[in-house]
Design an enzyme around this catalytic site. Structure first.
Site, PDB file in Angstrom:
ATOM      1  N   GLY A   1      -1.714  -6.609  -0.338  1.00 33.58           N
ATOM      2  CA  GLY A   1      -2.027  -8.025  -0.257  1.00 33.58           C
ATOM      3  C   GLY A   1      -2.348  -8.516   1.146  1.00 33.58           C
ATOM      4  O   GLY A   1      -3.311  -9.257   1.348  1.00 33.58           O
ATOM      5  N   HIS A   2      -1.563  -8.057   2.123  1.00 30.62           N
ATOM      6  CA  HIS A   2      -1.695  -8.686   3.438  1.00 30.62           C
ATOM      7  C   HIS A   2      -2.958  -8.267   4.188  1.00 30.62           C
ATOM      8  O   HIS A   2      -3.223  -8.764   5.269  1.00 30.62           O
ATOM      9  CB  HIS A   2      -0.438  -8.439   4.284  1.00 30.62           C
ATOM     10  CG  HIS A   2      -0.298  -7.053   4.814  1.00 30.62           C
ATOM     11  ND1 HIS A   2      -0.574  -6.734   6.117  1.00 30.62           N
ATOM     12  CD2 HIS A   2       0.095  -5.914   4.223  1.00 30.62           C
ATOM     13  CE1 HIS A   2      -0.339  -5.435   6.301  1.00 30.62           C
ATOM     14  NE2 HIS A   2       0.056  -4.920   5.166  1.00 30.62           N
TER      15      HIS A   2
ATOM     16  N   GLN B   1      -8.020  -0.911   2.760  1.00 28.13           N
ATOM     17  CA  GLN B   1      -8.957  -1.563   3.682  1.00 28.13           C
ATOM     18  C   GLN B   1     -10.228  -2.033   2.984  1.00 28.13           C
ATOM     19  O   GLN B   1     -10.948  -2.855   3.530  1.00 28.13           O
ATOM     20  CB  GLN B   1      -9.339  -0.611   4.827  1.00 28.13           C
ATOM     21  CG  GLN B   1      -8.184  -0.219   5.720  1.00 28.13           C
ATOM     22  CD  GLN B   1      -7.622  -1.387   6.523  1.00 28.13           C
ATOM     23  OE1 GLN B   1      -8.220  -2.455   6.619  1.00 28.13           O
ATOM     24  NE2 GLN B   1      -6.440  -1.184   7.090  1.00 28.13           N
TER      25      GLN B   1
ATOM     26  N   GLY C   1       0.803  -1.217   0.000  1.00 26.65           N
ATOM     27  CA  GLY C   1       0.000   0.000   0.000  1.00 26.65           C
ATOM     28  C   GLY C   1       0.836   1.267   0.000  1.00 26.65           C
ATOM     29  O   GLY C   1       0.576   2.203  -0.757  1.00 26.65           O
ATOM     30  N   THR C   2       1.851   1.317   0.858  1.00 28.15           N
ATOM     31  CA  THR C   2       2.646   2.539   0.971  1.00 28.15           C
ATOM     32  C   THR C   2       3.371   2.847  -0.328  1.00 28.15           C
ATOM     33  O   THR C   2       3.386   3.994  -0.788  1.00 28.15           O
ATOM     34  CB  THR C   2       3.634   2.420   2.140  1.00 28.15           C
ATOM     35  OG1 THR C   2       2.887   2.305   3.349  1.00 28.15           O
ATOM     36  CG2 THR C   2       4.537   3.629   2.222  1.00 28.15           C
TER      37      THR C   2
ATOM     38  N   CYS D   1       0.185   5.532  23.305  1.00 30.20           N
ATOM     39  CA  CYS D   1       1.245   4.706  23.869  1.00 30.20           C
ATOM     40  C   CYS D   1       1.509   3.448  23.071  1.00 30.20           C
ATOM     41  O   CYS D   1       2.523   2.810  23.252  1.00 30.20           O
ATOM     42  CB  CYS D   1       0.915   4.350  25.306  1.00 30.20           C
ATOM     43  SG  CYS D   1       1.353   5.700  26.395  1.00 30.20           S
TER      44      CYS D   1
END
Lengths: 307, 401
Positions: B202-203, B181, B73-74, B327
């Protein structure tokens, strides 16, 4: 997943002394809501002996915040107020077997709640002057706020100086882009490149972090004015040109930026396997002429804004 | 942990065993380089073209050559935006939204700071819906590309990408959507769409990590980010990740088969989980737009407690979820998506995302429903914001730094 020690897990899953202490005569409330932490520490101090007889906490925060609060109460019960005041955030982190660098602020919150509670007991005003920013250097746990402070207080202008004063970027070096961004921002805000103030190590943020020794300055030669210095550099290079030209090459002065002297090698020199040696020769000559240390660099390495 | 309940499918999914079966021969048997002039290579080339057709079918694209395989994606996001800026050098503006994935947001910030681009970040309302007026106002002939996600990874809220793409087209701007997504969960027919480019990973759909694709509409001006060999018709150089590509092809095929299941059974499980938690736990609410979101995603903000602590206790109970809390990410700010929707800090830190998949079972959901209320109550008993006796938030005003 954070790499928490067993001790942290123990204090998170089964926190000690959580809840409200009805008989408390000292309460400290600190927090940083944007960071997702807030802590109320309640102490019962014996007015005669000054001993902390009981302590309880309530914490809004992550696993290590809850563990730090729990550890803190265990550490201070039975101590006198003055003994407790000597505790630092590092003591809390050590008690827990260490915290990830991103989580050190949780121990800081514990230490501050303790100071706030004791100030409350003594009837003093207490102000939280602790600031936090984005964690920049993960190796040493240095955040953006601390770098900003170091840059402002000490008039730092280079990445190297920031590393000397805060250690940030001194280990794995992957945060150098971020440090330079912080540096640029501060310099832009403060009206930029003012002459650096006298460096006064030790005035920066967290006391536990000591600046590295600044590099020893080379013995001061008779001080040249900027114009004299530039002329000296130009004439030194002129003197060297005939020799280089005999080998079919040439050297040209491109820019002077403090200790960095940028030159361009041309003719037979460009692409020659000996050009690095030629650069070294020019550098030695200049160091000798100027009586100060300078670095000779190829013009191709000049910072983009200068080119 | 191996028998845990995995409700973090928006982070990543399990590789489907059928996908793995398709991939395995590519490692040891069909290991050739598809560019090679021999039988070893040819066999792999054929598999890659098969995979391309599966992705084409999942997206409803007109041509299989519109699919460019990438590392994920990135890379697809970066390629799309940089390509538009290079293909239209006179246009220096980008339109995006405040709730994008860092794959888009961090790049835009960089382009703004270092390349002098002007970036319009369109805000969202309290339910995560895009401000259409602000979007309309940002469009102009100076805009090289609009990059707005199809569905949000944290809340599942769906944006009206088709309408956004048409508006972009009218203004003369390219339209890219990060659909990481939504691919496999929302039926798509890009052949009839105004969308110019689309990123997928893909993942997120039961293929392995490290493989993704960029859809590039035929005829679009395009400039590659990686230059080198002629792979992917010179649009993405570098020897093909053949096992990954075949895995993505197989996963795309399965996604089409299971899309009905995602939108019926999985959706019903999500709704059951959500309603049960809302009924059992006081002071919590669903973030985003519950009426218009992905069928598998549920994001509940638990007030007065912090997300990482919730996740740690869930993990002890064998349940994997995710949080918008500061966090968990290493940064100190809570999720930019929660802040963009104006969720108060005390709730944003407790925002917890449960994302299901076709692997999720009803027994698992029942387990989670049984466990969550106790975890929330335990943490609230520790919180200074929570009044145990009254079961209501109490006055607490610490010194904030």
């Amino acid at each position: 997943m954070w790499n928490y020690t067993d001790k942290v897990k123990e204090h998170f899953f089964n926190p000690k002394n959580s809840g409200v202490l009805d008989s408390a005569n000292a309460v400290g409330e600190v927090g940083s809501i944007t960071c997702g932490d807030a802590l109320r520490l309640m102490l019962k101090v014996d007015p005669d002996t000054q001993i902390i007889q009981d302590a309880k906490f309530q914490t809004f925060g992550c696993g290590s915040a809850i563990a730090s609060s729990s550890a803190l109460t265990e550490m201070i019960i039975g101590k006198t107020v003055d003994e407790a005041l000597t505790l630092t955030n590092r003591d809390i982190a050590e008690y827990l077997g260490g915290l990830p660098p991103e989580k050190m602020h949780c121990s800081v919150m514990g230490a501050e709640a303790l100071r706030a509670a004791i100030a409350n007991y003594k009837g003093e005003a207490w102000e939280d002057d602790h600031e936090e920013g984005e964690l920049v250097c993960k190796c040493f746990g240095i955040d953006a706020a601390m770098i900003e402070r170091a840059v402002t207080v000490n008039g730092l202008t280079t990445l190297e100086e920031v590393t000397h004063y805060t250690k940030a970027g001194g280990s794995c070096q992957t945060c150098h882009e971020k440090i330079e961004e912080v540096l640029e921002e501060v310099l832009a805000k403060t009206g930029a490149l003012k002459p650096a103030k006298k460096h006064t190590p030790g005035t920066v943020g967290l006391d536990a972090i000591k600046p590295l020794e600044p590099k020893a300055e080379p013995a001061a030669a008779p001080k040249l004015t900027n114009v004299q210095r530039m002329q000296a550099i130009m004439s030194a290079i002129e003197e060297m040109r005939p020799q280089i030209q005999r080998d079919g090459g040439d050297v040209e002065l491109v820019d002077i930026d403090g200790k960095d002297i940028y030159v361009r090698l041309s003719g037979a020199c460009s692409g020659c396997s000996q050009s690095a040696g030629t650069m070294m020769g020019v550098q030695m000559k200049l160091v000798e002429k100027l009586g100060e240390f300078v670095r000779v660099k190829p013009a191709s390495l000049m910072p983009a804004h200068a080119g | 942990m191996s028998q845990g309940i995995y409700l973090d499918n928006n982070a990543t999914t399990r590789v489907d065993p059928e996908v793995l079966q398709e991939m395995l021969p590519l490692f040891t048997e069909h290991f050739g380089n598809p560019s090679s002039m021999h039988g070893f290579g040819a066999a792999v080339g054929g598999k890659i073209e098969w995979a391309r057709k599966q992705v084409q079918a999942l997206l409803g694209a007109a041509h299989d050559s519109e699919i460019v395989f990438t590392s994920g994606g990135t890379e697809s996001d970066n390629t799309a935006i940089l390509s538009a800026l290079e293909a239209y050098p006179k246009k220096r503006e980008i339109v995006t939204s405040v709730v994008e994935h860092p794959g888009v947001l961090a790049l835009c910030e960089y382009l703004e700071k270092k390349r002098g681009c002007k970036v319009h970040r369109i805000p969202v309302d309290k339910r995560g819906n895009l401000d259409m007026e602000a979007y309309r106002a940002a469009l102009s002939d100076q805009v090289a590309i609009v990059s707005i996600m199809w569905a949000n990874n944290e809340t599942g809220t769906i944006f009206p990408v088709e309408e956004l793409a048409r508006m972009a087209k009218e203004a003369g701007a390219l339209f890219h959507t990060d659909a990481v997504q939504s691919v496999g969960k929302i039926p798509m027919k890009l052949a009839d769409s105004a969308i110019d480019m689309l990123s997928l990973s893909g993942h997120k759909l039961h293929a392995p990590k490290g493989i993704g694709a960029l859809y590039v509409k035929r005829g679009l001006r395009y400039r590659p980010m990686l230059r080198g060999g002629h792979q992917e018709r010179s649009r993405r150089a570098g020897t093909e990740n053949a096992p990954g590509i075949v895995g993505l092809g197989a996963a795309a095929q399965l996604a089409l088969v299971h899309m009905g299941d995602e939108n019926t059974r999985v959706k019903a499980l999500r709704d059951k989980l959500e309603q049960a938690i809302l009924a059992a736990v006081p002071s919590c609410f669903v973030t985003g737009n519950p009426d218009n979101r992905l069928p598998n995603t549920c994001n509940i903000a638990f007030e007065y407690i912090e997300g990482e602590a919730i996740l740690l206790l869930l993990n002890e109970a064998g349940i994997a979820a995710s949080s918008g809390s500061a966090c968990t990410s290493g940064s100190l700010e809570p999720s930019h998506v929660m802040r963009a929707m104006g969720v108060p800090y005390t709730a944003a830190h407790g925002a917890t995302r449960f994302s299901l998949s076709r692997d999720t079972t009803e027994e698992e959901i029942d387990r989670v429903i049984a466990v969550v209320p106790g975890i929330i109550a335990k943490l609230r008993s520790l919180s200074p914001y929570w009044q145990q006796e009254a079961g209501k938030p109490k006055e607490f005003a610490p010194v904030y730094s």
